[in-house]
Design a protein around this motif. Structure first.
Motif, PDB file in Angstrom:
ATOM      1  N   MET A 116     -19.957  67.053 -11.955  1.00 42.47           N
ATOM      2  CA  MET A 116     -19.545  65.808 -12.588  1.00 42.47           C
ATOM      3  C   MET A 116     -19.033  64.805 -11.566  1.00 42.47           C
ATOM      4  N   ASP A 117     -18.463  65.252 -10.454  1.00 41.88           N
ATOM      5  CA  ASP A 117     -17.949  64.323  -9.452  1.00 41.88           C
ATOM      6  C   ASP A 117     -19.033  63.367  -8.962  1.00 41.88           C
ATOM      7  N   GLU A 118     -20.259  63.879  -8.746  1.00 38.91           N
ATOM      8  CA  GLU A 118     -21.321  62.993  -8.273  1.00 38.91           C
ATOM      9  C   GLU A 118     -21.713  61.987  -9.338  1.00 38.91           C
ATOM     10  N   LEU A 119     -21.567  62.317 -10.628  1.00 38.26           N
ATOM     11  CA  LEU A 119     -21.884  61.377 -11.697  1.00 38.26           C
ATOM     12  C   LEU A 119     -20.854  60.255 -11.778  1.00 38.26           C
ATOM     13  N   ILE A 120     -19.612  60.534 -11.424  1.00 37.92           N
ATOM     14  CA  ILE A 120     -18.554  59.541 -11.537  1.00 37.92           C
ATOM     15  C   ILE A 120     -18.861  58.301 -10.706  1.00 37.92           C
ATOM     16  N   ARG A 121     -19.490  58.464  -9.560  1.00 30.33           N
ATOM     17  CA  ARG A 121     -19.789  57.336  -8.676  1.00 30.33           C
ATOM     18  C   ARG A 121     -21.081  56.623  -9.061  1.00 30.33           C
ATOM     19  N   ARG A 122     -21.766  57.080 -10.050  1.00 33.33           N
ATOM     20  CA  ARG A 122     -23.069  56.530 -10.435  1.00 33.33           C
ATOM     21  C   ARG A 122     -22.901  55.387 -11.414  1.00 33.33           C
ATOM     22  N   ARG A 123     -23.871  54.496 -11.414  1.00 32.96           N
ATOM     23  CA  ARG A 123     -23.882  53.330 -12.304  1.00 32.96           C
ATOM     24  C   ARG A 123     -24.709  53.663 -13.552  1.00 32.96           C
ATOM     25  N   VAL A 124     -24.238  53.201 -14.684  1.00 32.14           N
ATOM     26  CA  VAL A 124     -24.917  53.413 -15.957  1.00 32.14           C
ATOM     27  C   VAL A 124     -25.812  52.213 -16.259  1.00 32.14           C
ATOM     28  N   TYR A 125     -27.052  52.498 -16.657  1.00 32.37           N
ATOM     29  CA  TYR A 125     -27.994  51.459 -17.073  1.00 32.37           C
ATOM     30  C   TYR A 125     -27.353  50.603 -18.153  1.00 32.37           C
ATOM     31  N   GLY A 126     -27.461  49.300 -17.997  1.00 35.42           N
ATOM     32  CA  GLY A 126     -26.929  48.373 -18.989  1.00 35.42           C
ATOM     33  C   GLY A 126     -25.512  47.911 -18.713  1.00 35.42           C
ATOM     34  N   ALA A 127     -24.826  48.528 -17.745  1.00 32.52           N
ATOM     35  CA  ALA A 127     -23.470  48.093 -17.417  1.00 32.52           C
ATOM     36  C   ALA A 127     -23.533  46.718 -16.759  1.00 32.52           C
TER      37      ALA A 127
END
Length: 88
Positions: free
Chosen positions: A1-12
């Motif tokens: 999950m740590d690597e997901l935290i730094r990721r950008r969400v489509y539509g943000a």
């Protein structure tokens, strides 16, 4: 999950101070194409929608503003959605 935290969400929004994933949401990673590396929030999607994939609006696809990029689940790895091409 740590690597997901730094990721950008489509539509943000581009100016969102926290464009990353939210707790309790379900995401798919978009691979290749104009939206490569973004996470797609699929929270609440039906099994059929998850199998079908999605045509996602993008300004940077081969059809420019108003175009869509097609993404769908990768065989054997449904958490990654591969780019299948662009459409007007």
């Amino acid at each position: 999950m740590d690597e997901l935290i730094r990721r950008r969400v489509y539509g943000a929004d581009h100016d969102d101070p926290d464009p990353g994933p939210r707790p309790g949401h379900v995401y798919r990673e978009l691979v290749a194409g104009p939206l490569d590396g973004l996470l797609l929030d699929v929270t609440g999607w039906t099994d059929g929608q998850l199998r079908e994939g999605a045509a996602l609006a993008t300004e940077i696809g081969s059809h420019g503003p108003g175009g869509r990029a097609w993404y769908g689940p990768r065989a054997g790895d449904p958490h990654h959605w591969d780019w299948a091409g662009d459409t007007p």
